[in-house]
Scaffold this motif. Sequence first.
Motif, PDB file in Angstrom:
ATOM      1  N   ARG A  36      -2.883  18.727  17.295  1.00  0.00           N
ATOM      2  CA  ARG A  36      -4.028  19.600  16.950  1.00  0.00           C
ATOM      3  C   ARG A  36      -3.966  20.970  17.625  1.00  0.00           C
ATOM      4  O   ARG A  36      -4.778  21.852  17.334  1.00  0.00           O
ATOM      5  N   GLN A  37      -3.020  21.144  18.563  1.00  0.00           N
ATOM      6  CA  GLN A  37      -2.910  22.432  19.255  1.00  0.00           C
ATOM      7  C   GLN A  37      -2.516  23.525  18.242  1.00  0.00           C
ATOM      8  O   GLN A  37      -1.697  23.286  17.368  1.00  0.00           O
ATOM      9  N   ILE A  38      -3.142  24.685  18.408  1.00  0.00           N
ATOM     10  CA  ILE A  38      -2.975  25.754  17.413  1.00  0.00           C
ATOM     11  C   ILE A  38      -1.828  26.688  17.805  1.00  0.00           C
ATOM     12  O   ILE A  38      -1.731  27.122  18.958  1.00  0.00           O
ATOM     13  N   THR A  39      -0.978  26.980  16.826  1.00  0.00           N
ATOM     14  CA  THR A  39       0.138  27.910  17.027  1.00  0.00           C
ATOM     15  C   THR A  39      -0.162  29.201  16.273  1.00  0.00           C
ATOM     16  O   THR A  39      -0.368  29.180  15.058  1.00  0.00           O
ATOM     17  N   SER A  40      -0.170  30.310  16.990  1.00  0.00           N
ATOM     18  CA  SER A  40      -0.338  31.620  16.341  1.00  0.00           C
ATOM     19  C   SER A  40       1.044  32.223  16.183  1.00  0.00           C
ATOM     20  O   SER A  40       1.724  32.511  17.158  1.00  0.00           O
ATOM     21  N   TRP A  41       1.447  32.379  14.957  1.00  0.00           N
ATOM     22  CA  TRP A  41       2.823  32.726  14.625  1.00  0.00           C
ATOM     23  C   TRP A  41       2.842  34.074  13.914  1.00  0.00           C
ATOM     24  O   TRP A  41       1.798  34.604  13.505  1.00  0.00           O
ATOM     25  N   ILE A  42       4.039  34.624  13.709  1.00  0.00           N
ATOM     26  CA  ILE A  42       4.192  35.836  12.871  1.00  0.00           C
ATOM     27  C   ILE A  42       5.596  35.792  12.270  1.00  0.00           C
ATOM     28  O   ILE A  42       6.541  35.331  12.930  1.00  0.00           O
ATOM     29  N   SER A  43       5.728  36.227  11.025  1.00  0.00           N
ATOM     30  CA  SER A  43       7.079  36.270  10.439  1.00  0.00           C
ATOM     31  C   SER A  43       7.858  37.407  11.094  1.00  0.00           C
ATOM     32  O   SER A  43       7.272  38.390  11.582  1.00  0.00           O
ATOM     33  N   LEU A  44       9.173  37.259  11.096  1.00  0.00           N
ATOM     34  CA  LEU A  44      10.003  38.310  11.704  1.00  0.00           C
ATOM     35  C   LEU A  44       9.797  39.636  10.974  1.00  0.00           C
ATOM     36  O   LEU A  44       9.686  40.691  11.602  1.00  0.00           O
ATOM     37  N   ALA A  45       9.686  39.573   9.647  1.00  0.00           N
ATOM     38  CA  ALA A  45       9.489  40.816   8.871  1.00  0.00           C
ATOM     39  C   ALA A  45       8.174  41.494   9.284  1.00  0.00           C
ATOM     40  O   ALA A  45       8.116  42.730   9.447  1.00  0.00           O
ATOM     41  N   ASP A  46       7.108  40.701   9.461  1.00  0.00           N
ATOM     42  CA  ASP A  46       5.828  41.302   9.858  1.00  0.00           C
ATOM     43  C   ASP A  46       5.863  41.803  11.303  1.00  0.00           C
ATOM     44  O   ASP A  46       5.233  42.818  11.632  1.00  0.00           O
ATOM     45  N   GLU A  47       6.586  41.095  12.166  1.00  0.00           N
ATOM     46  CA  GLU A  47       6.722  41.560  13.554  1.00  0.00           C
ATOM     47  C   GLU A  47       7.337  42.970  13.563  1.00  0.00           C
ATOM     48  O   GLU A  47       6.835  43.878  14.221  1.00  0.00           O
ATOM     49  N   ILE A  48       8.404  43.128  12.790  1.00  0.00           N
ATOM     50  CA  ILE A  48       9.102  44.424  12.755  1.00  0.00           C
ATOM     51  C   ILE A  48       8.181  45.502  12.153  1.00  0.00           C
ATOM     52  O   ILE A  48       8.039  46.602  12.706  1.00  0.00           O
ATOM     53  N   SER A  49       7.536  45.151  11.029  1.00  0.00           N
ATOM     54  CA  SER A  49       6.635  46.135  10.393  1.00  0.00           C
ATOM     55  C   SER A  49       5.485  46.504  11.327  1.00  0.00           C
ATOM     56  O   SER A  49       5.057  47.659  11.358  1.00  0.00           O
ATOM     57  N   ALA A  50       4.997  45.517  12.067  1.00  0.00           N
ATOM     58  CA  ALA A  50       3.852  45.786  12.953  1.00  0.00           C
ATOM     59  C   ALA A  50       4.257  46.703  14.109  1.00  0.00           C
ATOM     60  O   ALA A  50       3.492  47.594  14.501  1.00  0.00           O
ATOM     61  N   VAL A  51       5.462  46.512  14.638  1.00  0.00           N
ATOM     62  CA  VAL A  51       5.910  47.397  15.730  1.00  0.00           C
ATOM     63  C   VAL A  51       6.035  48.831  15.193  1.00  0.00           C
ATOM     64  O   VAL A  51       5.579  49.793  15.832  1.00  0.00           O
ATOM     65  N   LEU A  52       6.609  48.978  13.987  1.00  0.00           N
ATOM     66  CA  LEU A  52       6.707  50.311  13.378  1.00  0.00           C
ATOM     67  C   LEU A  52       5.324  50.907  13.127  1.00  0.00           C
ATOM     68  O   LEU A  52       5.092  52.098  13.346  1.00  0.00           O
ATOM     69  N   PHE A  53       4.406  50.060  12.676  1.00  0.00           N
ATOM     70  CA  PHE A  53       3.033  50.494  12.385  1.00  0.00           C
ATOM     71  C   PHE A  53       2.370  51.034  13.665  1.00  0.00           C
ATOM     72  O   PHE A  53       1.749  52.105  13.658  1.00  0.00           O
ATOM     73  N   VAL A  54       2.549  50.296  14.756  1.00  0.00           N
ATOM     74  CA  VAL A  54       1.948  50.731  16.031  1.00  0.00           C
ATOM     75  C   VAL A  54       2.608  52.038  16.489  1.00  0.00           C
ATOM     76  O   VAL A  54       1.935  52.975  16.937  1.00  0.00           O
ATOM     77  N   LEU A  55       3.937  52.107  16.333  1.00  0.00           N
ATOM     78  CA  LEU A  55       4.655  53.331  16.732  1.00  0.00           C
ATOM     79  C   LEU A  55       4.108  54.541  15.990  1.00  0.00           C
ATOM     80  O   LEU A  55       3.929  55.617  16.567  1.00  0.00           O
ATOM     81  N   GLU A  56       3.831  54.352  14.709  1.00  0.00           N
ATOM     82  CA  GLU A  56       3.476  55.494  13.851  1.00  0.00           C
ATOM     83  C   GLU A  56       1.972  55.764  13.808  1.00  0.00           C
ATOM     84  O   GLU A  56       1.527  56.684  13.128  1.00  0.00           O
ATOM     85  N   HIS A  57       1.170  54.958  14.516  1.00  0.00           N
ATOM     86  CA  HIS A  57      -0.277  55.200  14.583  1.00  0.00           C
ATOM     87  C   HIS A  57      -0.662  55.638  16.000  1.00  0.00           C
ATOM     88  O   HIS A  57      -0.840  54.804  16.890  1.00  0.00           O
ATOM     89  N   ASP A  58      -0.807  56.934  16.161  1.00  0.00           N
ATOM     90  CA  ASP A  58      -1.076  57.503  17.479  1.00  0.00           C
ATOM     91  C   ASP A  58      -2.385  57.016  18.100  1.00  0.00           C
ATOM     92  O   ASP A  58      -2.600  57.161  19.303  1.00  0.00           O
TER      93      ASP A  58
END
Length: 296
Positions: free
Chosen positions: A189-211
């Motif tokens: 029942r323990q909850i795992t918070s996951w992310i796809s590799l593609a979304d991880e990469i897009s999210a890092v780029l998103f953070v980089l490009e949002h000042d």
Amino acid sequence: MRVVVAGASGVIGTPLVSALREAGHEVLRLVRRPPVTPDERRWDPPSGMIDESALDGADAIINLCGAACAEQRWSPARKQELRDSRIVPTQVLAMAVAEHGIGTLLNGSGIGYYGDAGEQAVTESAPAGSGFLADMDADREAATAAAVSAGARVALLRTGVVMSPTGGMLGQLRPMVSAFLGGRFGNGRQITSWISLADEISAVLFVLEHDDILGPVNLTAPEPVTNAELVRAVGKTLHRPTPWVYSRSLLRLAAGELADEGSFVSQHVVPEVLSRHGFEFQHPQLMPALAAALVA
Ligand SMILES: NC(=O)c1ccc[n+]([C@@H]2O[C@H](COP(=O)([O-])OP(=O)(O)OC[C@H]3O[C@@H](n4cnc5c(N)ncnc54)[C@H](OP(=O)(O)O)[C@@H]3O)[C@@H](O)[C@H]2O)c1
């Protein structure tokens, strides 16, 4: 932008460097061995040395350093190594940001920060939890202090369990499930918070490009799953049954303390900052993310 990446050879760093280049950024990779290609620059975190030519004119540093948490049992020496490989490089990079007037530091961290949160959903404003991973992530975030004091934009990338076939939790689950040994951990029942590799990469780029994004940012998909759901989904993707149940005592015997913090913590982590800024997940649900990771 001219972006310097540390930990560039890892599961996240390797595809991130490609994505940064595809997006038109100039990338320099920090390496802990003699450079062999024109885009590599030498650094040595324990001595604090960084090739100055990497820093002159840099707009941002992305720090993804850290020895892998799930590869070995956590002996006292290994725990020290896990901490040193994150905290020391972060201190060195934060000082470099401050001294060279670099505008942005995106610093790797993890949802381990929240410790075992049970069924409670946590956002970026939740306090640090307790345990080895929580302390380590809190300390590596605090190690960015020099960059924060210098006025740089510092974003703390609290990454969830990345669904990559080559490392992390899936890298361990895949061979078990493939060998017909798949099963839930404890009651599952323990909850795992996951992310796809593609979304991880897009999210890092998103953070980089949002000042306007700074401080903690949860990099997790909006729909976390229980451990039982995760194992079942991996089985379904690999066309294998997952009937087994692995007790905590058995996993402790096999992996020691790592079993408690790696397999039995429950973390329902909400990507509030990404959602508020309009980030769109390519894989909001687990099955398509697993298909992307496991069915090539
Ligand atoms: N993957 C996940 O599921 C996950 C989840 C939560 C958080 N994270 C965090 O995200 C970051 C990147 O994760 P990853 O999965 O890409 O990790 P990874 O594949 O293990 O790569 C990490 C990189 O860190 C560098 N490194 C290793 N030992 C080091 C040391 N002693 N000193 C300095 N650098 C060292 C290496 O790069 P070089 O050899 O190029 O220097 C290595 O490629 C890490 O900080 C990790 O804690 C990952």
